[in-house]
Design a protein around this motif. Structure first.
Motif, PDB file in Angstrom:
ATOM      1  N   GLU A  12     -39.920   6.178 -31.768  1.00  3.10           N
ATOM      2  CA  GLU A  12     -39.046   7.105 -31.039  1.00  3.10           C
ATOM      3  C   GLU A  12     -39.591   7.399 -29.647  1.00  3.10           C
ATOM      4  O   GLU A  12     -38.812   7.580 -28.699  1.00  3.10           O
ATOM      5  CB  GLU A  12     -38.817   8.389 -31.833  1.00  3.10           C
ATOM      6  CG  GLU A  12     -38.092   8.184 -33.148  1.00  3.10           C
ATOM      7  CD  GLU A  12     -36.720   7.527 -33.036  1.00  3.10           C
ATOM      8  OE1 GLU A  12     -36.131   7.515 -31.931  1.00  3.10           O
ATOM      9  OE2 GLU A  12     -36.225   7.032 -34.057  1.00  3.10           O
ATOM     10  N   MET A  13     -40.917   7.442 -29.502  1.00  8.99           N
ATOM     11  CA  MET A  13     -41.492   7.580 -28.170  1.00  8.99           C
ATOM     12  C   MET A  13     -41.121   6.382 -27.305  1.00  8.99           C
ATOM     13  O   MET A  13     -40.777   6.534 -26.128  1.00  8.99           O
ATOM     14  CB  MET A  13     -43.007   7.723 -28.253  1.00  8.99           C
ATOM     15  CG  MET A  13     -43.472   9.055 -28.722  1.00  8.99           C
ATOM     16  SD  MET A  13     -45.296   9.088 -28.734  1.00  8.99           S
ATOM     17  CE  MET A  13     -45.572  10.766 -29.254  1.00  8.99           C
ATOM     18  N   ALA A  14     -41.174   5.190 -27.899  1.00  9.83           N
ATOM     19  CA  ALA A  14     -40.798   3.980 -27.171  1.00  9.83           C
ATOM     20  C   ALA A  14     -39.328   4.023 -26.765  1.00  9.83           C
ATOM     21  O   ALA A  14     -38.974   3.635 -25.641  1.00  9.83           O
ATOM     22  CB  ALA A  14     -41.089   2.743 -28.016  1.00  9.83           C
ATOM     23  N   ASP A  15     -38.463   4.503 -27.664  1.00 11.05           N
ATOM     24  CA  ASP A  15     -37.046   4.631 -27.329  1.00 11.05           C
ATOM     25  C   ASP A  15     -36.841   5.584 -26.156  1.00 11.05           C
ATOM     26  O   ASP A  15     -36.084   5.290 -25.221  1.00 11.05           O
ATOM     27  CB  ASP A  15     -36.248   5.151 -28.521  1.00 11.05           C
ATOM     28  CG  ASP A  15     -35.823   4.068 -29.489  1.00 11.05           C
ATOM     29  OD1 ASP A  15     -35.946   2.872 -29.145  1.00 11.05           O
ATOM     30  OD2 ASP A  15     -35.353   4.418 -30.585  1.00 11.05           O
ATOM     31  N   ALA A  16     -37.487   6.736 -26.196  1.00 12.21           N
ATOM     32  CA  ALA A  16     -37.324   7.724 -25.128  1.00 12.21           C
ATOM     33  C   ALA A  16     -37.833   7.162 -23.796  1.00 12.21           C
ATOM     34  O   ALA A  16     -37.161   7.299 -22.763  1.00 12.21           O
ATOM     35  CB  ALA A  16     -38.040   9.024 -25.479  1.00 12.21           C
ATOM     36  N   LEU A  17     -38.986   6.525 -23.816  1.00 11.94           N
ATOM     37  CA  LEU A  17     -39.524   5.926 -22.590  1.00 11.94           C
ATOM     38  C   LEU A  17     -38.600   4.827 -22.088  1.00 11.94           C
ATOM     39  O   LEU A  17     -38.316   4.737 -20.888  1.00 11.94           O
ATOM     40  CB  LEU A  17     -40.930   5.383 -22.821  1.00 11.94           C
ATOM     41  CG  LEU A  17     -41.570   4.674 -21.627  1.00 11.94           C
ATOM     42  CD1 LEU A  17     -41.673   5.601 -20.422  1.00 11.94           C
ATOM     43  CD2 LEU A  17     -42.926   4.117 -22.016  1.00 11.94           C
ATOM     44  N   GLY A  18     -38.117   4.001 -22.999  1.00  4.09           N
ATOM     45  CA  GLY A  18     -37.201   2.928 -22.611  1.00  4.09           C
ATOM     46  C   GLY A  18     -35.965   3.467 -21.923  1.00  4.09           C
ATOM     47  O   GLY A  18     -35.537   2.962 -20.882  1.00  4.09           O
ATOM     48  N   MET A  19     -35.378   4.518 -22.491  1.00  2.00           N
ATOM     49  CA  MET A  19     -34.179   5.079 -21.881  1.00  2.00           C
ATOM     50  C   MET A  19     -34.487   5.746 -20.544  1.00  2.00           C
ATOM     51  O   MET A  19     -33.674   5.693 -19.617  1.00  2.00           O
ATOM     52  CB  MET A  19     -33.509   6.069 -22.833  1.00  2.00           C
ATOM     53  CG  MET A  19     -32.774   5.402 -23.982  1.00  2.00           C
ATOM     54  SD  MET A  19     -31.663   4.039 -23.508  1.00  2.00           S
ATOM     55  CE  MET A  19     -30.648   4.806 -22.261  1.00  2.00           C
ATOM     56  N   LEU A  20     -35.654   6.355 -20.414  1.00  2.97           N
ATOM     57  CA  LEU A  20     -36.039   6.926 -19.125  1.00  2.97           C
ATOM     58  C   LEU A  20     -36.173   5.825 -18.073  1.00  2.97           C
ATOM     59  O   LEU A  20     -35.719   5.979 -16.926  1.00  2.97           O
ATOM     60  CB  LEU A  20     -37.344   7.707 -19.252  1.00  2.97           C
ATOM     61  CG  LEU A  20     -37.820   8.391 -17.978  1.00  2.97           C
ATOM     62  CD1 LEU A  20     -36.809   9.433 -17.501  1.00  2.97           C
ATOM     63  CD2 LEU A  20     -39.176   9.033 -18.209  1.00  2.97           C
TER      64      LEU A  20
END
Length: 124
Positions: free
Chosen positions: A69-77
């Motif tokens: 989920e951290m990777a998802d949030a960073l990816g979307m940022l």
């Protein structure tokens, strides 16, 4: 964007392009911001699980989900930064990393728990 975040962002945007084409997703307008908000919600849920504040077990699988989920949030940022033409490397330098370059501006903890500029003794 320039530098290492830019290179990562290019890869993430390519993956997003493939995903959007496959699922026929319109990513125009405020989509990146709304999707980032969704991912932050999922990150929050994963964090609550990892810290034992949900019905699910706070185990290794929960920890792995938190990482994803951290990777998802960073990816979307990163996708949002690209969409907005923001140079995140430069922004990180201006907002955070400049403190490493300015000896007189680096804050150190004081003996009383307060912070003060490096070199100050706290006396007088």
């Amino acid at each position: 964007m320039s530098g290492s975040l830019d290179e990562l962002a290019d890869k993430i945007v390519r993956v997003s392009d493939i995903y959007a084409a496959h699922y026929d997703i319109d990513r125009a307008g405020d989509w990146p911001l709304l999707k980032l908000q969704e991912e932050i919600g999922e990150l929050t849920q994963a964090y609550l699980t990892t810290t034992g504040r949900t019905r699910r077990p706070a185990d290794a699988a929960a920890r792995e989900q938190l990482a994803l989920e951290m990777a998802d949030a960073l990816g979307m940022l990163l996708i949002m930064a690209k969409a907005e033409g923001i140079d995140l490397d430069a922004a990180m330098q201006r907002k955070w990393l400049h403190w490493l370059d300015r000896d007189s501006a680096v804050l150190e903890p004081g003996d009383d728990g307060a912070t003060r500029q490096a070199g100050e003794t706290g006396e007088g």
